[in-house]
Scaffold this motif. Sequence first.
Motif: not given
Length: 140
Positions: A32-41
């Motif tokens: 759930a922490d893999l979210r759109p438009l984030t650096s990690a993703t």
Amino acid sequence: MSTIDRELLAERAAAVVRHLDRVAEHLPGDPADLRPLTSATDTVVLHLWQAVQVVIDLAVSTCVRLGLGSPPTYADAFRQLADAGVIADELAQRLARAAGFRNLVVHGYGQLDLRRVHAIAVAGPADLRTFLAALRDHEG
């Protein structure tokens, strides 16, 4: 029929490992922490795609070098290598799905199911490493 280029394989395998290390560094434990438009993703998707692409390139070039012909699709490259006994059939099936993941990333980033990406990032690296080991250990 030519053999696998060991120097090229070692160089490309090192690139795959670097990409997979970046995936592992940035992959959150909770899907759930893999979210759109984030650096990690972005980092996870980019480096997973790059690792898969290098493996695809190796599969295609290995088909050609071993005289198996030029595969019509990326997935077919893995199937041809399985038919030639270079990799196991089950691994070829999973890597053919990885080629589908690559196509989805390249042609439709906005449509990615990030929970599925997380699952691929957790399970997929083992298959990529197994593929590299199979090429390394192949005598043909």
